[in-house]
Design a protein around this motif. Structure first.
Motif, PDB file in Angstrom:
ATOM      1  N   TYR A  34       0.845  -1.188   0.000  1.00 46.03           N
ATOM      2  CA  TYR A  34       0.000   0.000   0.000  1.00 46.03           C
ATOM      3  C   TYR A  34       0.884   1.242   0.000  1.00 46.03           C
ATOM      4  O   TYR A  34       2.004   1.214   0.502  1.00 46.03           O
ATOM      5  CB  TYR A  34      -0.883   0.033   1.257  1.00 46.03           C
ATOM      6  CG  TYR A  34      -1.931  -1.052   1.300  1.00 46.03           C
ATOM      7  CD1 TYR A  34      -3.248  -0.774   0.967  1.00 46.03           C
ATOM      8  CD2 TYR A  34      -1.613  -2.351   1.673  1.00 46.03           C
ATOM      9  CE1 TYR A  34      -4.220  -1.768   1.008  1.00 46.03           C
ATOM     10  CE2 TYR A  34      -2.574  -3.351   1.711  1.00 46.03           C
ATOM     11  CZ  TYR A  34      -3.880  -3.047   1.375  1.00 46.03           C
ATOM     12  OH  TYR A  34      -4.828  -4.022   1.407  1.00 46.03           O
ATOM     13  N   ARG A  35       0.362   2.346  -0.545  1.00 43.52           N
ATOM     14  CA  ARG A  35       1.082   3.619  -0.492  1.00 43.52           C
ATOM     15  C   ARG A  35       0.236   4.636   0.269  1.00 43.52           C
ATOM     16  O   ARG A  35      -0.989   4.587   0.241  1.00 43.52           O
ATOM     17  CB  ARG A  35       1.437   4.132  -1.877  1.00 43.52           C
ATOM     18  CG  ARG A  35       0.277   4.566  -2.698  1.00 43.52           C
ATOM     19  CD  ARG A  35       0.717   5.188  -4.029  1.00 43.52           C
ATOM     20  NE  ARG A  35      -0.414   5.267  -4.926  1.00 43.52           N
ATOM     21  CZ  ARG A  35      -1.377   6.183  -4.852  1.00 43.52           C
ATOM     22  NH1 ARG A  35      -1.339   7.118  -3.930  1.00 43.52           N
ATOM     23  NH2 ARG A  35      -2.386   6.176  -5.703  1.00 43.52           N
ATOM     24  N   SER A  36       0.936   5.544   0.917  1.00 41.56           N
ATOM     25  CA  SER A  36       0.271   6.548   1.738  1.00 41.56           C
ATOM     26  C   SER A  36      -0.479   7.547   0.868  1.00 41.56           C
ATOM     27  O   SER A  36      -0.016   7.945  -0.192  1.00 41.56           O
ATOM     28  CB  SER A  36       1.314   7.286   2.577  1.00 41.56           C
ATOM     29  OG  SER A  36       0.716   8.365   3.253  1.00 41.56           O
ATOM     30  N   ARG A  79       5.480   3.731   1.577  1.00 45.88           N
ATOM     31  CA  ARG A  79       4.916   2.452   1.134  1.00 45.88           C
ATOM     32  C   ARG A  79       5.019   1.464   2.281  1.00 45.88           C
ATOM     33  O   ARG A  79       6.034   1.413   2.981  1.00 45.88           O
ATOM     34  CB  ARG A  79       5.672   1.928  -0.074  1.00 45.88           C
ATOM     35  CG  ARG A  79       5.477   2.821  -1.293  1.00 45.88           C
ATOM     36  CD  ARG A  79       6.352   2.411  -2.460  1.00 45.88           C
ATOM     37  NE  ARG A  79       5.899   1.133  -2.997  1.00 45.88           N
ATOM     38  CZ  ARG A  79       6.716   0.121  -3.300  1.00 45.88           C
ATOM     39  NH1 ARG A  79       8.003   0.221  -3.121  1.00 45.88           N
ATOM     40  NH2 ARG A  79       6.235  -0.995  -3.791  1.00 45.88           N
ATOM     41  N   THR A  90       7.308  -0.853   7.005  1.00 44.60           N
ATOM     42  CA  THR A  90       7.587   0.205   6.048  1.00 44.60           C
ATOM     43  C   THR A  90       8.610  -0.316   5.054  1.00 44.60           C
ATOM     44  O   THR A  90       9.563  -0.987   5.442  1.00 44.60           O
ATOM     45  CB  THR A  90       8.136   1.450   6.777  1.00 44.60           C
ATOM     46  OG1 THR A  90       7.153   1.905   7.715  1.00 44.60           O
ATOM     47  CG2 THR A  90       8.457   2.571   5.800  1.00 44.60           C
ATOM     48  N   GLN A 130      -7.521   1.675   7.991  1.00 47.74           N
ATOM     49  CA  GLN A 130      -6.632   2.622   7.324  1.00 47.74           C
ATOM     50  C   GLN A 130      -6.242   2.156   5.924  1.00 47.74           C
ATOM     51  O   GLN A 130      -5.666   2.921   5.153  1.00 47.74           O
ATOM     52  CB  GLN A 130      -5.369   2.853   8.145  1.00 47.74           C
ATOM     53  CG  GLN A 130      -5.608   3.566   9.447  1.00 47.74           C
ATOM     54  CD  GLN A 130      -4.297   3.877  10.144  1.00 47.74           C
ATOM     55  OE1 GLN A 130      -3.316   4.239   9.516  1.00 47.74           O
ATOM     56  NE2 GLN A 130      -4.278   3.695  11.447  1.00 47.74           N
ATOM     57  N   LEU A 131      -6.552   0.905   5.589  1.00 47.19           N
ATOM     58  CA  LEU A 131      -6.187   0.345   4.292  1.00 47.19           C
ATOM     59  C   LEU A 131      -7.395   0.382   3.363  1.00 47.19           C
ATOM     60  O   LEU A 131      -8.483  -0.061   3.730  1.00 47.19           O
ATOM     61  CB  LEU A 131      -5.686  -1.088   4.458  1.00 47.19           C
ATOM     62  CG  LEU A 131      -4.502  -1.275   5.406  1.00 47.19           C
ATOM     63  CD1 LEU A 131      -4.133  -2.745   5.495  1.00 47.19           C
ATOM     64  CD2 LEU A 131      -3.317  -0.448   4.962  1.00 47.19           C
ATOM     65  N   TYR A 189      -4.040   4.479   3.500  1.00 45.67           N
ATOM     66  CA  TYR A 189      -3.183   3.859   2.506  1.00 45.67           C
ATOM     67  C   TYR A 189      -4.041   3.214   1.436  1.00 45.67           C
ATOM     68  O   TYR A 189      -5.077   2.639   1.736  1.00 45.67           O
ATOM     69  CB  TYR A 189      -2.293   2.787   3.155  1.00 45.67           C
ATOM     70  CG  TYR A 189      -1.370   3.328   4.217  1.00 45.67           C
ATOM     71  CD1 TYR A 189      -0.073   3.714   3.908  1.00 45.67           C
ATOM     72  CD2 TYR A 189      -1.798   3.450   5.534  1.00 45.67           C
ATOM     73  CE1 TYR A 189       0.777   4.213   4.882  1.00 45.67           C
ATOM     74  CE2 TYR A 189      -0.963   3.940   6.520  1.00 45.67           C
ATOM     75  CZ  TYR A 189       0.320   4.333   6.181  1.00 45.67           C
ATOM     76  OH  TYR A 189       1.168   4.828   7.147  1.00 45.67           O
TER      77      TYR A 189
END
Length: 85
Positions: free
Chosen positions: A9-11, A24, A47, A64-65, A81
């Motif tokens: 996942y990326r922020s 990421r 991370t 959060q994902l 993310y």
């Protein structure tokens, strides 16, 4: 969509340095999640550095994902993310 170990996942936050790019993270484990249900429980993540090294293992809320970078109403998400394809 299920959260599974190995997903990256990326922020979505814009609080990173422009030269560094978005943070990421990689899912390395799940605990307390309900299989087949998106967004419940906690997820263990690390991370990823630019070289792919895994650092800073921690647990975050599965909420959060996100599968997409937009909300159900089509607005862009600003936190959390998003899954990289």
């Amino acid at each position: 969509m299920t959260i599974q170990p190995g997903q990256i996942y990326r922020s979505l936050s814009n609080r990173h340095h422009p030269a560094d790019g978005p943070v990421r993270i990689k899912v390395v484990g799940t605990h307390g999640t309900i299989p087949g249900v998106w967004g419940f429980g906690k997820v263990d993540v690390v991370t990823l550095t630019e070289t792919g090294r895994e650092i800073r293992r921690r647990a975050i809320e599965a909420t959060q994902l996100h599968a997409t970078a937009t909300t159900k109403t089509g607005q862009p998400r600003r936190t959390g993310y998003v899954l990289e394809r």
